[in-house]
Motif scaffolding. Structure first.
Motif, mmCIF file in Angstrom:
data_model
loop_
_atom_site.group_PDB
_atom_site.id
_atom_site.type_symbol
_atom_site.label_atom_id
_atom_site.label_comp_id
_atom_site.label_asym_id
_atom_site.label_seq_id
_atom_site.Cartn_x
_atom_site.Cartn_y
_atom_site.Cartn_z
ATOM 1 N N HIS A 37 -13.687 -18.376 -1.447
ATOM 2 C CA HIS A 37 -12.461 -17.644 -1.773
ATOM 3 C C HIS A 37 -11.506 -17.651 -0.589
ATOM 4 C CE1 HIS A 37 -9.749 -14.663 -3.411
ATOM 5 N NE2 HIS A 37 -9.957 -13.882 -2.361
ATOM 6 N N VAL A 38 -12.058 -17.432 0.596
ATOM 7 C CA VAL A 38 -11.234 -17.424 1.804
ATOM 8 C C VAL A 38 -10.622 -18.797 2.052
ATOM 9 C CG1 VAL A 38 -11.369 -17.289 4.313
ATOM 10 C CG2 VAL A 38 -12.380 -15.484 2.925
ATOM 11 N N ALA A 42 -6.632 -20.274 2.482
ATOM 12 C CA ALA A 42 -6.172 -20.812 3.765
ATOM 13 C C ALA A 42 -5.081 -21.852 3.522
ATOM 14 C CB ALA A 42 -7.337 -21.436 4.516
ATOM 15 N N PRO A 43 -4.007 -21.836 4.306
ATOM 16 C CA PRO A 43 -2.858 -22.706 4.037
ATOM 17 C C PRO A 43 -3.189 -24.195 4.031
ATOM 18 C CG PRO A 43 -2.695 -21.682 6.221
ATOM 19 C CD PRO A 43 -3.778 -20.987 5.489
ATOM 20 N N TYR A 44 -4.161 -24.638 4.819
ATOM 21 C CA TYR A 44 -4.491 -26.066 4.856
ATOM 22 C C TYR A 44 -5.267 -26.508 3.623
ATOM 23 C CZ TYR A 44 -3.299 -25.867 9.858
ATOM 24 O OH TYR A 44 -2.661 -25.700 11.059
ATOM 25 N N PHE A 45 -6.000 -25.571 2.996
ATOM 26 C CA PHE A 45 -6.928 -25.953 1.929
ATOM 27 C C PHE A 45 -6.546 -25.408 0.553
ATOM 28 C CE2 PHE A 45 -9.482 -25.210 5.906
ATOM 29 C CZ PHE A 45 -9.505 -26.548 6.287
ATOM 30 N N VAL A 46 -5.403 -24.769 0.445
ATOM 31 C CA VAL A 46 -4.983 -24.197 -0.831
ATOM 32 C C VAL A 46 -4.864 -25.306 -1.880
ATOM 33 C CG1 VAL A 46 -2.499 -24.384 -0.348
ATOM 34 C CG2 VAL A 46 -3.332 -22.608 -1.898
ATOM 35 N N VAL A 83 -10.869 -19.937 10.574
ATOM 36 C CA VAL A 83 -10.327 -19.265 9.393
ATOM 37 C C VAL A 83 -10.948 -17.877 9.331
ATOM 38 C CG1 VAL A 83 -10.011 -19.333 6.900
ATOM 39 C CG2 VAL A 83 -10.152 -21.482 8.175
ATOM 40 N N VAL A 84 -10.115 -16.860 9.302
ATOM 41 C CA VAL A 84 -10.628 -15.490 9.215
ATOM 42 C C VAL A 84 -11.246 -15.283 7.838
ATOM 43 C CG1 VAL A 84 -10.066 -13.039 9.379
ATOM 44 C CG2 VAL A 84 -8.829 -14.702 10.796
ATOM 45 N N ALA A 85 -12.509 -14.856 7.805
ATOM 46 C CA ALA A 85 -13.195 -14.622 6.540
ATOM 47 C C ALA A 85 -13.199 -13.144 6.168
ATOM 48 C CB ALA A 85 -14.632 -15.144 6.614
#
Length: 259
Positions: A37-38, A42-46, A83-85
């Motif tokens: 979900h996180v 994340a902007p790179y993996f959306v 990436v902050v989880a």
């Protein structure tokens, strides 16, 4: 997950009450559904599919940090992306006189750090766990694998680098905004990012935000920010405690920000 409690003033009831602050306990294991979900935020993996996110997740390593613990320091070799989880992460940099200045507060799904693949050989800022936090880490070699197999991620990295450069150039210029305008804008941005609507008790920011932290975000001094916040507390626009800030009158803050 556990809840730490902070005493929050209830202006409508005229007394103090406890509000649970969402915070993980340590040691902590981040389950796969949370990680995916996180990553999807994340902007790179959306917009990646679940199998594609799974492939990225397989290259990630999970680390936990206690409140106040350093994740990385400015000047460290930029060999990983984070990436902050869960939790909150404070991003900061030092001024010429050595004073720490907060530049951002990150919530789950946001990215920090850098890798050589993004054009930055070393971290330009430091990252610290503002509360107990869980962070996903991908090393430079593994991140290059992701870039090689998915051009979309590479294009988003390029867009992000260009956006950072544009923001850095904008920060260099002189600002015509008052301290009150900048502080109001920061509080409104934080409210949109991590605020929780408590009805008559306003929008609660469940984060230990010091005057120095707020001053860094607003590009001001702690003394100037304290004067503004004290005026707003007397007017019933905001309230604050050791680990929380409440926006009691968002309309008034919006007027301050845009006046």
């Amino acid at each position: 997950m556990v809840s730490q409690r902070a005493e929050v003033s209830s202006p409508s009831a005229g007394h103090r009450r406890s509000i649970p602050l969402e915070e993980i306990t340590l040691p902590h294991e981040c389950p796969r559904p949370v990680r995916l979900h996180v990553l999807s935020r994340a902007p790179y993996f959306v917009d990646l599919t679940e199998p594609e996110l799974d492939a990225v997740d397989a290259l990630m390593r999970t680390s936990t940090y206690a409140e106040g613990e350093t994740i990385f320091l400015a000047g460290d070799v930029a060999d990983a992306l984070y990436v902050v989880a869960e939790g909150r992460v404070k991003v900061s940099q030092s001024t010429a006189d050595g004073t720490e200045t907060v530049t951002d507060i990150l919530v789950p799904g946001e990215v920090c750090g850098a890798v050589g693949a993004s054009g930055e050989p070393e971290h330009r800022q430091s990252a610290t766990a503002l509360v107990n936090s869980c962070v996903l880490r991908i090393g430079q070699a593994d991140f290059r694998k992701v870039l090689a197999r998915d051009a979309r991620v590479g294009l988003r990295v390029l867009d992000d680098v260009a956006d950072r450069l544009a923001r850095a150039q904008a920060d260099v210029g002189e600002t015509t905004e008052t301290v009150a305008q900048r502080v109001a804008s920061v509080l409104l941005r934080l409210a949109d990012k991590l605020g929780k609507d408590r009805g008559a008790d306003g929008i609660l920011l469940e984060v230990p935000l010091s005057r120095a932290d707020l001053a860094g975000l607003a590009r001001s001094t702690p003394e100037s920010v304290s004067r503004v916040m004290s005026r707003w507390k007397r007017a019933g626009i905001v309230d604050s405690g050791r680990r929380w800030t409440a926006l009691l009158d968002r309309d008034a803050l919006e007027q301050e920000a845009w006046s």
